[in-house]
Design an enzyme around this catalytic site. Structure first.
Site, PDB file in Angstrom:
ATOM      1  N   SER A  47     -19.368  10.221  18.342  1.00  0.00           N
ATOM      2  CA  SER A  47     -20.302   9.288  18.735  1.00  0.00           C
ATOM      3  C   SER A  47     -20.597   9.626  20.059  1.00  0.00           C
ATOM      4  O   SER A  47     -19.877   9.122  21.136  1.00  0.00           O
ATOM      5  CB  SER A  47     -20.080   7.853  18.691  1.00  0.00           C
ATOM      6  OG  SER A  47     -19.974   7.477  17.154  1.00  0.00           O
TER       7      SER A  47
ATOM      8  N   CYS B  29     -19.523  -1.168  21.787  1.00  0.00           N
ATOM      9  CA  CYS B  29     -20.519  -0.406  22.171  1.00  0.00           C
ATOM     10  C   CYS B  29     -21.793  -1.415  22.199  1.00  0.00           C
ATOM     11  O   CYS B  29     -22.004  -2.151  21.360  1.00  0.00           O
ATOM     12  CB  CYS B  29     -20.769   0.750  21.076  1.00  0.00           C
ATOM     13  SG  CYS B  29     -19.570   2.104  20.895  1.00  0.00           S
TER      14      CYS B  29
ATOM     15  N   ASN C 214     -30.745   1.409  14.590  1.00  0.00           N
ATOM     16  CA  ASN C 214     -31.116   0.053  13.525  1.00  0.00           C
ATOM     17  C   ASN C 214     -31.013  -1.215  14.028  1.00  0.00           C
ATOM     18  O   ASN C 214     -29.848  -1.604  14.634  1.00  0.00           O
ATOM     19  CB  ASN C 214     -29.917   0.600  12.295  1.00  0.00           C
ATOM     20  CG  ASN C 214     -30.214   1.675  11.585  1.00  0.00           C
ATOM     21  OD1 ASN C 214     -31.453   2.023  11.231  1.00  0.00           O
ATOM     22  ND2 ASN C 214     -29.231   2.379  11.557  1.00  0.00           N
TER      23      ASN C 214
ATOM     24  N   CYS D 147     -19.132   4.853   2.526  1.00  0.00           N
ATOM     25  CA  CYS D 147     -18.857   4.700   3.838  1.00  0.00           C
ATOM     26  C   CYS D 147     -17.932   3.347   3.985  1.00  0.00           C
ATOM     27  O   CYS D 147     -18.063   2.273   3.498  1.00  0.00           O
ATOM     28  CB  CYS D 147     -20.250   4.297   4.502  1.00  0.00           C
ATOM     29  SG  CYS D 147     -19.712   3.936   6.467  1.00  0.00           S
TER      30      CYS D 147
ATOM     31  N   CYS E  13     -26.262   2.181   9.879  1.00  0.00           N
ATOM     32  CA  CYS E  13     -25.412   2.442  10.744  1.00  0.00           C
ATOM     33  C   CYS E  13     -25.539   1.215  11.661  1.00  0.00           C
ATOM     34  O   CYS E  13     -26.431   1.067  12.249  1.00  0.00           O
ATOM     35  CB  CYS E  13     -25.693   3.670  11.334  1.00  0.00           C
ATOM     36  SG  CYS E  13     -25.609   5.217  10.591  1.00  0.00           S
TER      37      CYS E  13
ATOM     38  N   GLU F 271     -16.852  -4.695   5.057  1.00  0.00           N
ATOM     39  CA  GLU F 271     -17.769  -3.991   4.222  1.00  0.00           C
ATOM     40  C   GLU F 271     -17.701  -2.575   4.004  1.00  0.00           C
ATOM     41  O   GLU F 271     -17.166  -1.643   5.032  1.00  0.00           O
ATOM     42  CB  GLU F 271     -19.252  -4.206   5.122  1.00  0.00           C
ATOM     43  CG  GLU F 271     -19.604  -5.688   4.972  1.00  0.00           C
ATOM     44  CD  GLU F 271     -20.822  -5.983   5.650  1.00  0.00           C
ATOM     45  OE1 GLU F 271     -21.421  -6.867   5.221  1.00  0.00           O
ATOM     46  OE2 GLU F 271     -21.301  -5.573   6.664  1.00  0.00           O
TER      47      GLU F 271
HETATM   48  N1  SAH Z   1     -16.279   3.805  15.328  1.00  0.00           N
HETATM   49  C1  SAH Z   1     -16.399   4.782  15.183  1.00  0.00           C
HETATM   50  C2  SAH Z   1     -17.034   4.788  13.427  1.00  0.00           C
HETATM   51  C3  SAH Z   1     -18.446   4.093  13.376  1.00  0.00           C
HETATM   52  S1  SAH Z   1     -19.598   5.298  12.685  1.00  0.00           S
HETATM   53  C4  SAH Z   1     -17.690   5.573  15.694  1.00  0.00           C
HETATM   54  O1  SAH Z   1     -18.236   4.786  16.627  1.00  0.00           O
HETATM   55  O2  SAH Z   1     -17.911   6.507  15.769  1.00  0.00           O
HETATM   56  C5  SAH Z   1     -20.975   4.201  12.891  1.00  0.00           C
HETATM   57  C6  SAH Z   1     -22.165   5.097  13.619  1.00  0.00           C
HETATM   58  O3  SAH Z   1     -23.200   4.314  13.706  1.00  0.00           O
HETATM   59  C7  SAH Z   1     -21.673   5.329  15.008  1.00  0.00           C
HETATM   60  O4  SAH Z   1     -21.974   6.625  15.460  1.00  0.00           O
HETATM   61  C8  SAH Z   1     -22.203   4.264  15.714  1.00  0.00           C
HETATM   62  O5  SAH Z   1     -22.465   4.708  17.333  1.00  0.00           O
HETATM   63  C9  SAH Z   1     -23.538   4.465  15.075  1.00  0.00           C
HETATM   64  N2  SAH Z   1     -24.486   2.981  15.238  1.00  0.00           N
HETATM   65  C10 SAH Z   1     -23.828   1.673  15.692  1.00  0.00           C
HETATM   66  N3  SAH Z   1     -24.849   0.816  15.998  1.00  0.00           N
HETATM   67  C11 SAH Z   1     -25.969   1.448  15.361  1.00  0.00           C
HETATM   68  C12 SAH Z   1     -27.262   0.908  15.406  1.00  0.00           C
HETATM   69  N4  SAH Z   1     -27.581  -0.390  15.620  1.00  0.00           N
HETATM   70  N5  SAH Z   1     -28.104   1.963  15.128  1.00  0.00           N
HETATM   71  C13 SAH Z   1     -27.981   2.996  14.841  1.00  0.00           C
HETATM   72  N6  SAH Z   1     -26.573   3.644  14.944  1.00  0.00           N
HETATM   73  C14 SAH Z   1     -25.669   2.648  15.133  1.00  0.00           C
END
Ligand code: SAH
Length: 356
Positions: free
Chosen positions: A215, A115, A291, A104, A334, A91
């Protein structure tokens, strides 16, 4: 199988062209056709001889992504579901704001970093994307824009970990930022986000000028370890040391992302620890209130708690930005990207269905 021309770097393609006894500017000329004029066949490349066009057509293919579904949220955010040639799906999310249009993009199908709060993690890693599949997200999303609208910013914050797919990601960044044959986006308008792979972060900062987002999500090693398995390999103190020693050009800042999870990392004490941890690093903090997605037990803190967290950081002089969720009603925010599987799970009706 023909070689997909967009998986090659310009140098690699130029080496292939030697076989056809072409002048040295030819590779660049063809790259301009692909990435600036957005040609989808060699036939269109009218300043090449008919013979060369035929030869190229026999040796190479020009890929396209298959747009499976385009969903538009109430706030104007658009999510694209693309099908890959081997049946995987990814996506991309287009986020309109007053003065920017940000895409994005994904760098892997699924993600292997696990994570605890992220929907993409539930898929596991399917595979790395090829350079063509990363760059084609930008090309295909651009094609859907009308009225002269252009993508102004790209963030590598979709599915997957870009630095775990370093070589292909770098090739794609080169296409995005090159001004003589590529998309010509200033590196200041491109941001790569990582879970914190230290060796690759150092390499990225030496080899590119794009923005770096990390992150972080916790201010102690213990909490980060619970949320992000990668912390066992690269601990929080090591990651912070790495950030302190990065060669940041003047005026450039590292962005730290911090997903705010109710009762987990949102206390005043967490905000104080975070301020302490980041002291002296030229940075800004992106707070992302969690989220929700199906299958996750975490919760978003109340507005009051978000505000309180923000205030503590501000009191300590940190530049902070609370990210408003975008495209929540289509699971485009996100951490909500799951490809085809989320669509199936939610039984979501597409607002606009697109066939290629
Ligand atoms: N793998 C990379 C790129 C993804 S960026 C990274 O983790 O940085 C996507 C961002 O959204 C990351 O900071 C991730 O931790 C965050 N994210 C993941 N799940 C989320 C959620 N449920 N709510 C808000 N942010 C979230």
């Amino acid at each position: 199988m023909k070689c997909n021309v967009k998986d090659l770097s310009l140098g690699e393609f130029a080496a292939h062209l030697e076989e056809y006894e072409q002048p040295s500017y030819r590779a660049r000329q063809i790259w301009q056709w692909l990435f600036q004029k957005r040609a989808t066949s060699f036939t269109e490349m009218t300043n090449l001889s008919a013979l060369l066009r035929r030869q190229l057509d026999e040796a190479f293919e020009i890929s396209r992504l298959r747009l499976v579904r385009r969903s538009e949220a109430r706030d104007g955010t658009v999510k694209f579901l693309f099908g890959l040639s081997d049946g995987e799906s990814i996506e991309s999310v287009l986020i309109p704001e007053a003065k920017r249009l940000t895409l994005c993009v994904s760098t892997q199908a699924g993600c292997g970093f696990g994570c605890a709060f992220c929907a993409t993690a539930l898929l596991g890693l399917k595979r790395n994307l090829r350079a063509s599949e990363i760059i084609d997200q930008v090309l295909e999303a651009s094609k859907t824009l009308s009225g002269g609208r252009r993508i102004t910013h790209v963030v590598l914050m979709g599915m997957g970990e870009p630095l775990a797919n370093y070589t292909e990601t770098l090739k794609a960044l080169d296409v995005m930022t090159d001004t003589s044959w590529g998309l010509g986006l200033s590196p200041r308008r491109v941001t790569l986000s990582s879970v914190g792979l230290i060796p690759q972060i150092k390499k990225l900062m030496e080899e590119t000028r794009v923005n770096l987002a990390i992150s972080l999500h916790a201010a102690t090693d213990e909490v980060r370890g619970r949320l992000m398995p990668v912390n066992r390999k690269y601990s929080l103190p090591e990651l912070i040391d790495c950030c302190r020693s990065l060669p940041l050009p003047r005026r450039k800042r590292i962005t730290f992302e911090y997903v705010l999870l109710a009762g987990v990392n949102d206390a005043v004490e967490d905000a104080q620890n975070l301020s302490q941890l980041l002291r002296g690093i030229r940075c800004k903090v992106n707070v992302i209130p969690f989220n929700p997605h199906p299958g996750s037990a975490f919760q978003r803190p109340s507005d009051l708690e978000i505000e309180r967290f923000q205030q503590v950081l501000q009191t300590h002089g940190l530049q902070i930005n609370v990210r408003r969720p975008r495209g929540e009603d289509i699971q485009a925010a996100c951490g909500q990207l799951q490809g085809e599987e989320s669509q199936q799970r939610l039984g979501q009706a597409p607002l606009t269905a697109a066939a290629d």
